[in-house]
Design a protein around this motif. Structure first.
Motif, mmCIF file in Angstrom:
data_model
loop_
_atom_site.group_PDB
_atom_site.id
_atom_site.type_symbol
_atom_site.label_atom_id
_atom_site.label_comp_id
_atom_site.label_asym_id
_atom_site.label_seq_id
_atom_site.Cartn_x
_atom_site.Cartn_y
_atom_site.Cartn_z
ATOM 1 N N ALA A 265 37.080 -0.014 -1.684
ATOM 2 C CA ALA A 265 36.209 1.213 -1.400
ATOM 3 C C ALA A 265 35.906 1.334 0.141
ATOM 4 O O ALA A 265 35.508 0.556 0.517
ATOM 5 N N GLY A 266 36.053 2.618 0.439
ATOM 6 C CA GLY A 266 35.403 2.931 1.760
ATOM 7 C C GLY A 266 33.876 3.238 1.754
ATOM 8 O O GLY A 266 33.788 3.380 0.689
ATOM 9 N N VAL A 267 33.226 2.740 2.592
ATOM 10 C CA VAL A 267 31.795 2.967 2.634
ATOM 11 C C VAL A 267 31.290 4.286 3.432
ATOM 12 O O VAL A 267 31.550 4.302 4.622
ATOM 13 N N ALA A 268 30.653 5.043 2.895
ATOM 14 C CA ALA A 268 29.818 6.372 3.581
ATOM 15 C C ALA A 268 28.482 5.782 3.373
ATOM 16 O O ALA A 268 27.697 5.890 2.451
ATOM 17 N N ALA A 269 27.797 5.190 4.510
ATOM 18 C CA ALA A 269 26.335 4.837 4.540
ATOM 19 C C ALA A 269 25.456 5.527 5.384
ATOM 20 O O ALA A 269 24.143 5.249 5.548
ATOM 21 N N LYS B 12 28.140 -3.164 -14.941
ATOM 22 C CA LYS B 12 27.826 -3.197 -13.636
ATOM 23 C C LYS B 12 29.198 -3.026 -12.542
ATOM 24 O O LYS B 12 30.146 -3.513 -12.920
ATOM 25 N N ILE B 13 28.777 -2.704 -11.440
ATOM 26 C CA ILE B 13 29.645 -2.778 -10.182
ATOM 27 C C ILE B 13 29.246 -3.966 -9.445
ATOM 28 O O ILE B 13 28.020 -3.974 -8.902
ATOM 29 N N ASP B 14 30.095 -4.967 -9.261
ATOM 30 C CA ASP B 14 29.531 -5.934 -8.248
ATOM 31 C C ASP B 14 30.190 -5.949 -6.747
ATOM 32 O O ASP B 14 31.259 -5.111 -6.805
ATOM 33 N N GLY B 15 29.471 -6.672 -5.888
ATOM 34 C CA GLY B 15 29.888 -6.554 -4.432
ATOM 35 C C GLY B 15 29.421 -5.391 -3.496
ATOM 36 O O GLY B 15 30.030 -5.437 -2.452
ATOM 37 N N LEU B 16 28.399 -4.707 -4.100
ATOM 38 C CA LEU B 16 27.943 -3.833 -3.401
ATOM 39 C C LEU B 16 27.389 -4.368 -2.116
ATOM 40 O O LEU B 16 26.592 -5.485 -2.060
ATOM 41 N N PRO B 17 27.283 -3.569 -1.024
ATOM 42 C CA PRO B 17 26.770 -3.931 0.432
ATOM 43 C C PRO B 17 25.136 -3.781 -0.031
ATOM 44 O O PRO B 17 24.753 -3.140 -0.770
ATOM 45 N N PRO B 18 24.254 -4.689 0.818
ATOM 46 C CA PRO B 18 22.947 -4.721 0.514
ATOM 47 C C PRO B 18 22.448 -3.551 1.272
ATOM 48 O O PRO B 18 22.840 -2.773 1.870
ATOM 49 N N LEU B 19 21.337 -3.129 0.638
ATOM 50 C CA LEU B 19 20.496 -1.772 0.967
ATOM 51 C C LEU B 19 19.849 -2.234 2.213
ATOM 52 O O LEU B 19 19.316 -3.272 2.258
ATOM 53 N N GLN B 20 19.520 -1.048 3.058
ATOM 54 C CA GLN B 20 18.609 -1.433 4.134
ATOM 55 C C GLN B 20 17.557 -0.450 4.393
ATOM 56 O O GLN B 20 17.493 0.479 3.929
#
Length: 172
Positions: free
Chosen positions: A66-70, A164-172
């Motif tokens: 997954a590309g990440v759009a943060a 569940k989806i695992d491996g999500l980046p931590p929330l900031q």
């Protein structure tokens, strides 16, 4: 009986020339068709797919690239202008607040499925989205993440709300 090599040479030359011509034509076609289809439709200033940070996620036994759009600019572009996705490729949207985050498909050229998730990766809602539409796709529940995949991906893998989806980046 007279025997001439000329017709034999002509047949042999044709037999060799035809496959060579086909090989050159194939090579020329590959030169033009192997360039990414999305590269020609990206407007100036748009982020190329490879420029997004990437993360490996898991949904059951399936691994997702997954590309990440943060940030706002990346979330605004997302998968716009893309004409294809690899089989387990998607875009993860990361939000800074627990809220109802709605999506639309303006300038998105391929149909997508979207899963909305809580902070712990639990899927709350899944929706199917048609290409190039401006209909709002809003979850019924608040969340921090959304994952877009090719249309029908979640259904075809048996992935449903509550999983569940695992491996999500931590929330900031």
């Amino acid at each position: 009986m007279r025997f001439s090599l000329r017709p034999l040479i002509a047949r042999c030359a044709f037999a060799v020339a035809l496959p060579l011509a086909a090989a050159f034509a194939t090579a020329a076609a590959l030169t033009f068709t192997t360039a990414p289809a999305y590269a020609q439709q990206m407007p100036p200033g748009a982020k190329q797919p490879g420029d997004f940070p990437h993360v490996k996620l898991t949904a059951g036994m399936f691994v997702i690239d997954a590309g990440v759009a943060a940030n706002d600019a990346d979330r605004e572009q997302g998968l716009m202008y893309r004409t294809q996705l690899a089989p387990n490729e998607g875009m993860l949207f990361v939000f800074g607040e627990n809220a109802v985050h709605c999506f639309w498909m303006k300038n998105t050229l391929i149909p997508l499925s979207i899963a909305f998730m809580r902070a712990d990766g639990t899927i709350t809602d899944i929706d199917e989205m048609q290409a190039e539409t401006t209909n709002n796709h809003c979850p019924r529940n608040n969340g921090y993440y959304a994952l877009e995949m090719s249309k029908g991906w979640f259904t075809s893998k048996g992935i449903k709300p509550g999983m569940k989806i695992d491996g999500l980046p931590p929330l900031q």
